[in-house]
Design a protein around this motif. Structure first.
Motif: not given
Length: 198
Positions: A14-36
């Motif tokens: 889990f990180s504050d900064k999205a990897p370059s392959s995920r630039d432009g996405c809502d990174w926090y939301h994606l991480q919440e989905q994994v946790i979910g």
């Protein structure tokens, strides 16, 4: 149908900064989905979540990230990986975001030589920098699980030039007495059986 007794994971990073392959996405939301997904599986089967290290990508996470993990992640039984430790040093664990989750009761930290009992599981921890040692105290009806954070690989699931000492069959001696060994750090899933241990 096999009985589910635990959810095993590692390298959540889990990180504050999205990897370059995920630039432009809502990174926090994606991480919440994994946790979910992990939380939903744990609730569906009523089993613990065991994490083999690298919960966070860095030790200096923002309060926003720590709060998101505290709010969304199920409780873990875990060990720290090198990314969870300042300067990759276990003696600095109390200066990390990982330890904040321990203090908040979100992580039950596995210490070397001090297993945690969870139902039929006895879970042994070998965090970053420690060696896997055989278990000589097996008991009927108990599933002994070793949780390590060390680069372990097999052909097709390793990087070019990976050390031969990390090949899974070199862990045969250390894995004795465990029914399951789960290892973090590789980032490539594989399953391997040897003498009663997966």
């Amino acid at each position: 149908m096999p009985q589910v007794v635990a959810i095993l994971c590692s390298d959540l990073h889990f990180s504050d900064k999205a990897p370059s392959s995920r630039d432009g996405c809502d990174w926090y939301h994606l991480q919440e989905q994994v946790i979910g997904e992990i939380r939903d599986l744990s609730l569906k089967y009523g089993v613990p979540v065991i994490c083999a290290g690298d919960v966070f990508h860095t030790t200096d996470c923002s309060p926003r990230l720590i709060n998101m993990v505290l709010r969304c992640m199920p409780n873990l039984i875990a060990i720290p990986g090198q990314h969870d430790l300042p300067l990759h040093r276990y003696d600095q664990i109390t200066e990390s975001a990982y330890w904040t989750l321990v203090l908040c009761g979100k992580i039950r930290n596995l210490e070397v030589g001090k297993p945690i009992r969870e139902g039929m599981l006895r879970i042994w921890g070998f965090p970053w920098g420690s060696e896997l040692v055989p278990n000589r105290g097996g008991a009927p009806g108990i599933i002994d699980v070793a949780v390590i954070h060390r680069y372990v690989w097999i052909e097709g699931c390793g990087y070019i030039g990976a050390s031969e000492s990390g090949k899974v069959y070199n862990f045969d001696r250390g894995s004795r007495g465990y029914k399951v060994v789960v290892s973090g750090d590789n980032h490539k899933h594989f399953s391997y059986r040897m003498e009663g241990c997966t």
